[in-house]
Design a protein around this motif. Structure first.
Motif, PDB file in Angstrom:
ATOM      1  N   THR A   8      34.062  41.298  37.722  1.00  0.00           N
ATOM      2  CA  THR A   8      35.347  41.881  38.132  1.00  0.00           C
ATOM      3  C   THR A   8      36.430  40.817  38.280  1.00  0.00           C
ATOM      4  OG1 THR A   8      34.771  41.652  40.468  1.00  0.00           O
ATOM      5  CG2 THR A   8      34.152  43.714  39.365  1.00  0.00           C
ATOM      6  N   ASN A   9      36.018  39.536  38.185  1.00  0.00           N
ATOM      7  CA  ASN A   9      36.946  38.420  38.363  1.00  0.00           C
ATOM      8  C   ASN A   9      37.640  38.471  39.721  1.00  0.00           C
ATOM      9  OD1 ASN A   9      37.963  35.997  37.334  1.00  0.00           O
ATOM     10  ND2 ASN A   9      39.893  36.973  36.761  1.00  0.00           N
ATOM     11  N   THR A  10      36.897  38.905  40.735  1.00  0.00           N
ATOM     12  CA  THR A  10      37.436  38.960  42.094  1.00  0.00           C
ATOM     13  C   THR A  10      36.495  38.235  43.051  1.00  0.00           C
ATOM     14  OG1 THR A  10      36.342  41.054  42.570  1.00  0.00           O
ATOM     15  CG2 THR A  10      38.589  41.170  41.701  1.00  0.00           C
ATOM     16  N   LEU A  65      32.813  33.874  43.455  1.00  0.00           N
ATOM     17  CA  LEU A  65      33.555  34.712  42.527  1.00  0.00           C
ATOM     18  C   LEU A  65      32.615  35.660  41.782  1.00  0.00           C
ATOM     19  CD1 LEU A  65      36.312  35.199  41.020  1.00  0.00           C
ATOM     20  CD2 LEU A  65      35.485  33.538  39.340  1.00  0.00           C
ATOM     21  N   ALA A 106      41.977  37.913  42.191  1.00  0.00           N
ATOM     22  CA  ALA A 106      41.646  37.386  40.860  1.00  0.00           C
ATOM     23  C   ALA A 106      42.119  35.959  40.740  1.00  0.00           C
ATOM     24  CB  ALA A 106      42.321  38.235  39.794  1.00  0.00           C
ATOM     25  N   LYS A 115      32.058  37.337  38.597  1.00  0.00           N
ATOM     26  CA  LYS A 115      32.565  37.093  37.237  1.00  0.00           C
ATOM     27  C   LYS A 115      32.827  38.388  36.471  1.00  0.00           C
ATOM     28  CE  LYS A 115      30.522  32.511  36.841  1.00  0.00           C
ATOM     29  NZ  LYS A 115      29.591  31.619  36.101  1.00  0.00           N
TER      30      LYS A 115
END
Length: 557
Positions: free
Chosen positions: A517-519, A513, A556, A515
């Motif tokens: 872009t939370n993607t 992950l 996400a 962190k």
């Protein structure tokens, strides 16, 4: 009392001895031995016979029965026609004559060789044993040469016919489908590629009273390699037999020879030859299985699928890998836990305490992954169906670039290794010349060259590996049309199944992950074609992920 003990008359005949004529026959040996015993007043005679057994092996029923009597103290004398009848293994024959027989006070006589352990003139016996072993070694070498020549011509050396076929009565090297067992082979493959476990295939075979390969061979030929099983077990198929069937390229219509070799003429043990030493002859007989089915079976075998806690093979079993360390991803679940809580994690991370290797969790829920894969599969399916020609052109271009890149890297490594090997050869030659001319002592020569031996061995292996890799890349033409053929089989896919997932997908890479872009990036590599780019705009899909672009998706948590 010696008079009550047995005079053991031992006879042996091998397949090679048969060719020498009547003089070596069992009947002739028996006549010679009995006549000798009668003329020299040896009483209480008993024959021990091995007909069709090589003298190299000492695991012969007749010989072992005689040795049991010897060890029980029931034998006074052992008589053979000559030393080679007792055996053609120098060490074991010598052990019997010089250790075993004396320990049990057994007199040994080899009539034609003039050997009698009751006399003191047996100095040449070890030499005769050595010549007998030399004969066995020479015979073995000639037989291997004949078998090698046959294998190179595509002839079946051992006479074994793969299950599902019978030998053509007009040409024993040509195979014909066996009307009785062909459907069994097809059923085994069909069940395996749809995700059935080996035990389920075994249950089907048992329920349908399908005789095992060994039992069927016995009923047809009267021959068996191992003791026959109990009558209630003749439908119990071993795991190994099923995996052997699932791995045989003969079912594609090809002939493969030289698949194994004997480790020594003194041993019955065989080892598998690497593929580069085997002989491959394509399209020699009718295929029972198509290439698509066979490839799917090999993919599943390679990933070693195992049932999970509810006795089902996981949908993505063997396909998920960590996108950062390359390690397999493993399913985490608890007994009775709803599937929406099932998740995958990096295997290296999971084993970090035991191995000390470091990676991150790469945690992803199974439900999220299913949504992602289904959406991407539908995207690819729709694109290929509507833009087939364009897809084939793009895929071929991409694969050509990838192949060229891999070839360039491997050729560079090969050139580097070859140059270093040439340098070492020149160095060794110079040191050898200095040693031969007395400029360098033996001790100095050994000291200077010892450090390079291991490097030469490593380089030799590496050069062979790189040459093989280059050959494979050069020969491999990614068959885009195979992938198109798979697409054509489906009108649409609304739900993921074990069969369609493993038919379409080669592997899935799960990245950690991001962190910021939370993607998370997920890469799907499709069978035969790798990545599939469609040029579509990212598609929204519920709250589990933000975008799906081509076959690289970010979502996400």
């Amino acid at each position: 009392m010696i008079a009550d003990k047995i005079t053991a008359l031992y006879c042996r005949l091998s397949q090679e001895d048969v060719q020498t004529g009547e003089s070596e026959s069992i009947q002739n040996q028996k006549l010679i031995l009995q006549k000798y015993a009668d003329e020299h007043h040896f009483f209480n005679t008993r024959f021990f016979i091995d007909d069709g057994f090589s003298g190299v092996s000492f695991e012969r029923k007749g010989l072992q029965a005689m040795l049991q009597e010897v060890e029980a103290g029931n034998v006074s004398t052992v008589i053979t026609k000559d030393l080679s009848r007792l055996g053609r293994n120098y060490l074991k024959t010598g052990e019997l004559i010089e250790i075993v027989f004396p320990e049990y006070e057994v007199r040994y006589i080899a009539i034609n060789d003039g050997v009698d352990t009751a006399r003191e003139d047996n100095e040449f016996t070890p030499l005769r044993n050595w010549f007998n072993e030399f004969y066995a070694r020479d015979t073995s070498k000639k037989i291997r040469a004949v078998k090698q020549a046959k294998a190179q011509k595509g002839e079946r050396v051992n006479g074994e016919v793969p299950y599902g076929y019978v030998a053509d009565p007009n040409n024993r090297n040509h195979l014909l489908p066996d009307p009785e067992t062909t459907h069994v082979v097809k059923q085994i493959f069909a069940m395996y590629i749809r995700g059935d476990r080996i035990c389920e295939i075994q249950n089907w075979l048992k329920e349908n009273k399908i005789l095992t390969v060994a039992e069927l061979r016995y009923r047809r030929t009267g021959k068996c390699r191992h003791p026959r099983p109990h009558p209630t077990c003749i439908y119990n198929w071993p795991d190994k037999t099923l995996y052997d069937i699932l791995s045989r390229k003969e079912y594609l219509g090809h002939t493969i020879t030289g698949k194994s070799y004997k480790v020594s003429y003194k041993s019955k043990k065989t080892k598998k030859n690497p593929e580069e030493k085997q002989y491959f002859f394509p399209n020699t007989h009718e295929a029972l299985i198509d290439e698509e089915t066979f490839d799917l079976a090999q993919k599943r075998i390679a990933t070693k699928h195992r049932p999970n806690k509810i006795n089902e093979i996981d949908l993505f079993s063997g396909l998920l890998f960590c996108g950062d360390c390359g390690y397999k991803m493993y399913l985490q679940q608890g007994a009775g836990t709803p599937e929406r809580k099932h998740a995958y994690t990096c295997g290296k991370y999971r084993n970090r305490i035991r191995t000390g290797e470091i990676c991150t969790t790469h945690y992803i829920r199974k439900s999220v992954l299913k949504e992602l894969v289904l959406a991407d599969l539908q995207r690819v399916l729709s694109y290929v169906k509507t833009h087939e020609k364009e897809f084939i052109r793009h895929a071929n271009e991409y694969n050509a670039k990838s192949m060229q890149k891999a070839l360039s890297r491997q050729k560079k490594d090969l050139e580097k290794a070859t140059v270093r090997m040439n340098e070492l050869n020149i160095l060794f030659r110079k040191l050898y010349e200095d040693n031969a001319l007395g400029k360098l002592s033996d001790e100095q020569f050994v000291f200077l060259t010892s450090g390079y031996d291991e490097e030469k061995e490593t380089l030799t292996r590496r050069i062979a590996e790189l040459s093989q890799e280059i050959d494979k890349v050069t020969e491999r033409s990614v068959d885009v049309r195979k992938f198109v053929a798979i697409v054509r089989k489906y009108t649409a896919i609304q739900e993921l199944t074990y069969e369609n997932v493993h038919e379409f997908i080669d592997r899935i890479l799960i990245h950690e992950l991001d962190k910021e872009t939370n993607t998370r990036k997920i890469e799907i590599m499709y069978s035969f074609v790798g990545r599939v780019e469609t040029g579509d705009q990212p598609t929204e899909s519920i709250s589990y992920f933000r975008q799906i672009g081509a076959n690289v998706k970010s979502y996400a948590i």
